[in-house]
Design an enzyme around this catalytic site. Structure first.
Site, PDB file in Angstrom:
ATOM      1  N   LYS A 240       8.197   1.511  -6.694  1.00  0.00           N
ATOM      2  CA  LYS A 240       7.489   0.355  -7.256  1.00  0.00           C
ATOM      3  C   LYS A 240       8.474  -0.791  -7.503  1.00  0.00           C
ATOM      4  O   LYS A 240       9.687  -0.587  -7.504  1.00  0.00           O
ATOM      5  CB  LYS A 240       6.795   0.760  -8.560  1.00  0.00           C
ATOM      6  CG  LYS A 240       7.747   1.221  -9.658  1.00  0.00           C
ATOM      7  CD  LYS A 240       6.989   1.659 -10.891  1.00  0.00           C
ATOM      8  CE  LYS A 240       7.959   2.121 -11.984  1.00  0.00           C
ATOM      9  NZ  LYS A 240       7.269   2.481 -13.227  1.00  0.00           N
TER      10      LYS A 240
ATOM     11  N   TYR B  60      25.563 -27.224 -18.835  1.00  0.00           N
ATOM     12  CA  TYR B  60      24.567 -27.843 -19.702  1.00  0.00           C
ATOM     13  C   TYR B  60      24.865 -27.604 -21.178  1.00  0.00           C
ATOM     14  O   TYR B  60      25.279 -26.506 -21.574  1.00  0.00           O
ATOM     15  CB  TYR B  60      23.176 -27.278 -19.391  1.00  0.00           C
ATOM     16  CG  TYR B  60      22.601 -27.723 -18.071  1.00  0.00           C
ATOM     17  CD1 TYR B  60      22.305 -29.055 -17.836  1.00  0.00           C
ATOM     18  CD2 TYR B  60      22.332 -26.801 -17.068  1.00  0.00           C
ATOM     19  CE1 TYR B  60      21.763 -29.467 -16.626  1.00  0.00           C
ATOM     20  CE2 TYR B  60      21.785 -27.191 -15.854  1.00  0.00           C
ATOM     21  CZ  TYR B  60      21.498 -28.533 -15.642  1.00  0.00           C
ATOM     22  OH  TYR B  60      20.957 -28.928 -14.445  1.00  0.00           O
TER      23      TYR B  60
ATOM     24  N   ARG C 250       0.320   4.820 -23.168  1.00  0.00           N
ATOM     25  CA  ARG C 250      -0.086   3.879 -22.124  1.00  0.00           C
ATOM     26  C   ARG C 250      -1.401   4.376 -21.513  1.00  0.00           C
ATOM     27  O   ARG C 250      -2.247   4.913 -22.211  1.00  0.00           O
ATOM     28  CB  ARG C 250       1.006   3.763 -21.048  1.00  0.00           C
ATOM     29  CG  ARG C 250       2.320   3.210 -21.557  1.00  0.00           C
ATOM     30  CD  ARG C 250       3.267   2.756 -20.454  1.00  0.00           C
ATOM     31  NE  ARG C 250       3.481   3.754 -19.398  1.00  0.00           N
ATOM     32  CZ  ARG C 250       4.497   3.721 -18.535  1.00  0.00           C
ATOM     33  NH1 ARG C 250       5.383   2.730 -18.604  1.00  0.00           N
ATOM     34  NH2 ARG C 250       4.638   4.655 -17.603  1.00  0.00           N
TER      35      ARG C 250
ATOM     36  N   MET D  31      20.196 -22.778 -13.158  1.00  0.00           N
ATOM     37  CA  MET D  31      19.164 -22.166 -12.325  1.00  0.00           C
ATOM     38  C   MET D  31      19.736 -21.611 -11.023  1.00  0.00           C
ATOM     39  O   MET D  31      19.352 -20.522 -10.581  1.00  0.00           O
ATOM     40  CB  MET D  31      18.054 -23.170 -12.005  1.00  0.00           C
ATOM     41  CG  MET D  31      16.900 -22.561 -11.212  1.00  0.00           C
ATOM     42  SD  MET D  31      15.613 -23.751 -10.787  1.00  0.00           S
ATOM     43  CE  MET D  31      14.865 -24.013 -12.403  1.00  0.00           C
TER      44      MET D  31
END
Length: 374
Positions: free
Chosen positions: A37, A266, A135, A314
């Site tokens: 997964k 930044y 769950r 980023m």
């Protein structure tokens, strides 16, 4: 070295080694499900699936229908279990693509049966029992037994299995896990007394594969250990020899000498205390290199550690290479993995982030090319 500015190197030989080790410690007669997964925990579901199956895994586990469909479209024919929630609208895809589906409510069973009837086929199902995870799953008990017995009679359903999931198998104290397992076995016994048999009973996750052979039953589900990482610091690592499969690498984009008192990135949160050399690497939080590693992370360049300075951007991050002679644009930098005699592990990165190794590999984003070593 890769042609890309940043890439994740996936060593399929390590995956093959790990599946052999998983098979070695799994009880004879139990099948192995390779859990792929989340794009195989960030490693690449198609390539990992093929490698795991070639190495002895019999089943694949995914979280969502779309993941299973992608495996089928890649030509993978092995049994695939959808471990999570599937919407009624996706039920037909389960049938059409020959997937097995986790069922844990009456409604889920009914809409799957309806879809199977429309397709003229039977839906393969594994009933999920909640023995203490909180769950999805029927709460273990008489009510669940009655409902499962009723739903198993639906002619459109083919009952392949029943399973539960351990909440704390990776803890040193196994008492809660053994309590969960006892509840699971008691429920299976009640169902069997009423004539319902299950070809596949499964409970063991990675930690239980390693340390609780008595829970292996008919199949085990190998997740994090498939990728060469241990489930926690509390498991006995001597039981299985694992090799990490993922490295995260980049090429140095720019190198500059800077004076003392120079501010970096930044917010001007980092100021150089003396003249030095700053290298820019072309990856950032959009690639899965978390902003929480600002002034915490490290990269390996020329086999030595270079600390991240200032905020992770980023698409870029800066490291101090003042103590590493000769760094130049194009040099390899390793954010996760080994270079020379040094290693930055996923566990080390996870500790700096206050998270777990699972999240570190899953965070590596889709825009980062995967380069496979076979």
């Amino acid at each position: 070295m890769s042609i890309f500015p940043v890439w994740a190197e996936i060593n399929l030989r390590a995956i093959a080694h790990n599946i052999r080790e998983i098979r070695r410690v799994t009880e004879p007669g139990a099948k192995v499900m390779a859990v792929v997964k989340a794009n195989a925990y960030g490693h690449g579901a198609e390539e990992v699936s093929q490698t795991a199956l070639a190495g002895g895994a019999e089943w694949l586990g995914v979280a969502r229908v779309a993941e299973g469909v992608s495996l089928r479209q890649a030509g993978i024919e092995a049994p695939v279990l959808v471990l999570g929630y599937t919407t009624p609208e996706q039920a037909a895809d389960v049938i059409r693509h020959n997937l097995s589906q986790t069922v844990y409510t009456r409604n889920a069973a009914l809409f799957l049966a309806e879809a199977a009837a429309r397709e003229g086929k039977r839906a393969r199902v594994h009933f999920k029992v909640d023995t203490g995870m909180g769950r999805i799953g029927w709460l273990a008990g008489p009510g669940a037994v009655r409902e499962i017995l009723e739903l198993a009679r639906l002619p459109q359903l083919e009952v392949e299995g029943i399973f539960t999931h351990f909440a704390a198998a990776d803890a040193a104290d196994k008492r809660y896990t053994l309590e969960q397992f006892q509840k699971f076995i008691e429920m299976i016994d009640e169902l069997q007394k009423n004539g319902l048999e299950f070809p596949l009973r499964h409970a063991a996750n990675s930690a239980a594969i390693m340390e609780l052979p008595g829970t292996h039953l008919d199949m085990v589900r190998a997740g994090i250990i498939l990728y060469g990482l241990y489930p926690s610091d509390e498991v006995d690592r001597r039981r299985i020899d694992l090799r990490p499969a993922m490295s995260l690498k980049a090429r140095v984009a720019h190198v500059k000498e800077v004076p003392a008192g120079f501010k970096v990135s930044y917010g001007c949160t980092y100021t150089t205390g003396r003249p030095g050399v700053i290298a820019t690497l072309p990856l950032g939080y959009a690639d899965g290199y978390s902003r929480l590693l600002s002034s915490k992370g490290e990269a390996l360049i020329h086999g030595r550690r270079a600390p991240v300075v200032g905020r992770v951007c980023m698409d870029q991050v800066m490291v101090d290479v003042s103590g590493i002679p000769g760094v130049k644009a194009g040099d390899e930098a390793v954010l996760i993995g080994r270079q020379g005699g040094e290693t930055i592990s996923a566990d080390e990165v996870a500790a700096k982030l206050g998270t777990i190794n699972y999240e570190v590999t899953c965070m590596v984003s889709g825009r980062v090319p995967r380069v496979y070593i076979r």
